[in-house]
Design a protein around this motif. Sequence first.
Motif, short mmCIF file in Angstrom:
data_model
loop_
_atom_site.label_atom_id
_atom_site.label_comp_id
_atom_site.label_asym_id
_atom_site.label_seq_id
_atom_site.Cartn_x
_atom_site.Cartn_y
_atom_site.Cartn_z
N MET A 79 0.72 -1.87 0.20
CA MET A 79 0.50 -0.05 -0.05
C MET A 79 0.91 0.91 -0.15
SD MET A 79 -2.95 0.87 2.23
CE MET A 79 -3.43 2.98 2.64
N LEU A 80 -0.18 2.12 -1.04
CA LEU A 80 0.94 3.56 -0.79
C LEU A 80 0.58 4.59 0.37
CD1 LEU A 80 1.01 3.98 -4.99
CD2 LEU A 80 2.92 2.91 -2.93
N PHE A 81 1.98 5.23 0.75
CA PHE A 81 1.30 6.61 1.28
C PHE A 81 2.31 7.91 1.40
CE2 PHE A 81 0.60 3.19 4.53
CZ PHE A 81 -0.95 3.23 4.98
N CYS A 82 1.56 8.89 0.72
CA CYS A 82 2.26 10.06 1.17
C CYS A 82 2.57 10.12 2.26
CB CYS A 82 1.66 10.52 -0.24
SG CYS A 82 2.66 12.55 -0.60
N THR A 83 3.73 10.92 2.58
CA THR A 83 3.98 11.69 2.92
C THR A 83 4.76 13.21 3.53
OG1 THR A 83 6.31 11.29 4.15
CG2 THR A 83 4.49 10.26 5.08
N ILE A 84 4.04 14.50 4.35
CA ILE A 84 5.05 15.74 4.19
C ILE A 84 5.63 15.82 5.33
CG2 ILE A 84 4.95 18.45 3.49
CD1 ILE A 84 2.04 16.83 1.43
N MET A 85 7.18 15.63 6.29
CA MET A 85 7.55 15.71 6.96
C MET A 85 8.15 17.11 6.70
SD MET A 85 9.31 12.03 6.88
CE MET A 85 8.48 10.70 7.19
N THR A 86 8.34 17.68 7.88
CA THR A 86 8.07 18.97 8.44
C THR A 86 9.86 19.14 9.57
OG1 THR A 86 6.38 20.61 7.51
CG2 THR A 86 8.78 21.85 8.87
N VAL A 87 10.85 19.09 8.48
CA VAL A 87 11.66 19.40 10.09
C VAL A 87 11.67 20.25 11.44
CG1 VAL A 87 14.09 18.21 10.82
CG2 VAL A 87 12.91 17.28 8.91
N LYS A 88 11.35 20.07 12.57
CA LYS A 88 12.04 21.07 14.19
C LYS A 88 12.61 20.78 14.78
CE LYS A 88 7.08 23.22 12.23
NZ LYS A 88 6.95 24.67 12.23
N ILE A 89 13.48 20.98 14.85
CA ILE A 89 14.96 21.11 15.10
C ILE A 89 14.95 21.70 17.01
CG2 ILE A 89 17.64 20.20 15.71
CD1 ILE A 89 16.37 18.91 14.04
N PRO A 90 15.26 21.17 17.77
CA PRO A 90 15.23 22.15 18.64
C PRO A 90 16.03 23.15 18.54
CG PRO A 90 14.69 19.98 19.45
CD PRO A 90 15.24 20.30 18.48
N PRO A 91 16.41 24.50 18.31
CA PRO A 91 17.61 25.43 18.78
C PRO A 91 18.45 25.10 19.25
CG PRO A 91 15.65 26.55 19.24
CD PRO A 91 14.97 25.37 18.98
N ASP A 92 18.46 24.64 20.37
CA ASP A 92 19.50 24.04 21.72
C ASP A 92 20.68 23.27 21.16
OD1 ASP A 92 17.04 23.14 22.45
OD2 ASP A 92 17.26 24.13 24.03
N MET A 93 19.53 21.80 20.05
CA MET A 93 20.65 20.84 19.78
C MET A 93 22.05 21.04 19.88
SD MET A 93 19.53 17.95 17.92
CE MET A 93 17.82 17.11 18.23
N PRO A 94 22.88 20.81 20.89
CA PRO A 94 24.28 20.21 20.75
C PRO A 94 24.38 20.10 18.93
CG PRO A 94 23.49 19.24 22.32
CD PRO A 94 22.64 19.30 21.81
#
Lengths: 92, 92, 92, 92, 92, 92, 92, 92, 92, 92
Positions: free
Chosen positions: D1-16
Amino acid sequence: MLFCTIMTVKIPPDMPADQLKAIREAETTLAQEYQRAGKLRHLWRVAGRTANVSLWECVDADDFHATVSALPLFPYLEIDVIPLARHPSALA
Amino acid sequence: MLFCTIMTVKIPPDMPADQLKAIREAETTLAQEYQRAGKLRHLWRVAGRTANVSLWECVDADDFHATVSALPLFPYLEIDVIPLARHPSALA
Amino acid sequence: MLFCTIMTVKIPPDMPADQLKAIREAETTLAQEYQRAGKLRHLWRVAGRTANVSLWECVDADDFHATVSALPLFPYLEIDVIPLARHPSALA
Amino acid sequence: MLFCTIMTVKIPPDMPADQLKAIREAETTLAQEYQRAGKLRHLWRVAGRTANVSLWECVDADDFHATVSALPLFPYLEIDVIPLARHPSALA
Amino acid sequence: MLFCTIMTVKIPPDMPADQLKAIREAETTLAQEYQRAGKLRHLWRVAGRTANVSLWECVDADDFHATVSALPLFPYLEIDVIPLARHPSALA
Amino acid sequence: MLFCTIMTVKIPPDMPADQLKAIREAETTLAQEYQRAGKLRHLWRVAGRTANVSLWECVDADDFHATVSALPLFPYLEIDVIPLARHPSALA
Amino acid sequence: MLFCTIMTVKIPPDMPADQLKAIREAETTLAQEYQRAGKLRHLWRVAGRTANVSLWECVDADDFHATVSALPLFPYLEIDVIPLARHPSALA
Amino acid sequence: MLFCTIMTVKIPPDMPADQLKAIREAETTLAQEYQRAGKLRHLWRVAGRTANVSLWECVDADDFHATVSALPLFPYLEIDVIPLARHPSALA
Amino acid sequence: MLFCTIMTVKIPPDMPADQLKAIREAETTLAQEYQRAGKLRHLWRVAGRTANVSLWECVDADDFHATVSALPLFPYLEIDVIPLARHPSALA
Amino acid sequence: MLFCTIMTVKIPPDMPADQLKAIREAETTLAQEYQRAGKLRHLWRVAGRTANVSLWECVDADDFHATVSALPLFPYLEIDVIPLARHPSALA
């Protein structure tokens, strides 16, 4: 190809002032370099907000993404992207 | 003063074809007149949608409203208005 | 250049059945022509909704707009447009 | 079965920076493994944004969830999921 | 495979009463047929609104779309579709 | 009375791993206890997202609120609540 | 059980005046009957809008749905439903 | 008491021109009467849109609602209402 | 004058437990004082969410703002405010 | 030229109390200076929320942006900007 972007700047409130200053200066330097190179054809401030309207002329979407994602402020931007075509009523 | 507008055209589906044609022709005529007069500095099509991005140079908000509301398509437009200021990193 | 579109079909409820049938048949004909020409590389149904996800390969935004706006259903579509670039982790 | 995903990356600004680098490398490794295995059929960058459009072919929803939730970036993704069906006008 | 749908019914206000009555009766007939066939496992009314929450068990997305789009009310439904996977804490 | 909830889990990115593990284990324990007691009649994973669809059978809204707010993950959940009534076309 | 509703009235602009008048009178009659019966405990106008905030006391969700959906204006209402529980700080 | 309203005018596209003209004239007459009576203290056009920002001084919410709902355009307005209090930094 | 508020509590996840406990106790104390004084006429829990529906009777908007902004939880609340007028169909 | 702004204050919950106090005092000082200079013609509190409605009279958009962005609270404001034109029904 032309792209219109509406970029809203979201600086984390706890970013140290000198880090913010360095990022802003690098941002200005690159934005002006892009203008001189003809990639960033227009750059306006959205009046009353920490946001801008920009007009980009790039070879294609890959070039556009590489150009925009190199901006020092890129990790702190919320960006709406509008790909532009020629309008049939446009004179130029 | 500069204004950026994002206009989405919403034609009622039951508008007669000849009425729509007449409105579109009048729209083109006025849009080109505005461009020649320097009021409508840029006009782009939003790729893939019945929408446009426009850049207006007007004396003030009254002039801007009079200019935009005179468009034959005005009753059928959803319009986002962004007042623009000079950006500190803009070269020109 | 690649564009992803998410198109939602909004047929006016009072459109005569034969008009709708004619539009749908013309839509199918053109959609298949676009596929054979390599312009419409993928076309999927959004499961459970009158909507589709499409992938377009066009020369540029002008070509993309001309292609999409020629669809017989175009006046009845709500369209989200996502311009695509190459992903650095994509193998092909 | 097919799935389309739209993924937005939200990196915490304080990640080393080194943690982010490690996560990104692991993400690339797994994304490419998924492509070789035929599970991730397409992966595109949304031009101008830290987001992607992906096309997944999985056995079913359980397989799809296990596949996506194993991504190292998964805790930092906002994901729209669109289950796909065959479109009646699709040739292939 | 399981799908959860939230369907909101939007009947055009000018639909003739007998047409609406016929559609509703055919809708009930098919909905009950789907329940007896095990395809529509649950059907609840959203309290206070012309909407429902439904749970569908289908072979795959193609089967799900064919099932839902055959509903007489389908042209008048706004549908949110949630593909479901097994939850690790679910007992059954 | 029946309530449908759509719960999206939003874990703060800086929560220590052992704290998260303890919360998740306590969540599983209570969720299974609720299932055995007949209060949580269904629990599904939203495929591809850190979210679930749940169906609760409670005496009334007070009982429902006490039940849901006792979940260890409750402070980290965004919850849509849909009160359910019997659907006239439901067989059971 | 208590339910709070926020109802916005959306009358089709082409409804004949006498039909609207008849619906409004029947609405008032039933709303006052519900108040006398203790089912509609509060009814307020949202100042400046064709909307109201109402508080309903019903046996359960089935009773609530039957009560609200019997309103003559029901087909023309957009309704937000908020199921209410006792607040721990409430005195009465 | 002060209320700020943002009113967007939504005229049905099929309203006859003379009916619209009559409504607009009556609207202007009443709006000016309200200004002379001190109830409508400010009335501005939203530049580029068929909308206005208004400032009302009324005895209370009942007076405000009676005042606004008497406007001939009221059935065609989408209205955001903002009740205003004195700002501690306001001089007057 | 009456105001309806829908308040959603958003506690920062890193607030120390004793600080939260102190704020909640002070909130309860003041909420009950407001009820005894007749200012807070109703206070209900939104079932399943950290939110409430409240009904305030105040002299005017200044009094309402002073009352609500004195709540210890005020800095952590998202508040929708609905000014209320008498409904013509209300009996009391 | 006139601009209406709706500003919502979003103070980071971990800002030290003395820093917040200093910012608020500087904000009040500048807001009152703007009022005396005729730039900030009106300033109202949105009742029940940490927000305000303001009316600005500036030379143009550049002046407006410089004025607003100098506010000490500017980095913590969400701002909606509405450029205003003269309304044809306005008396003054």
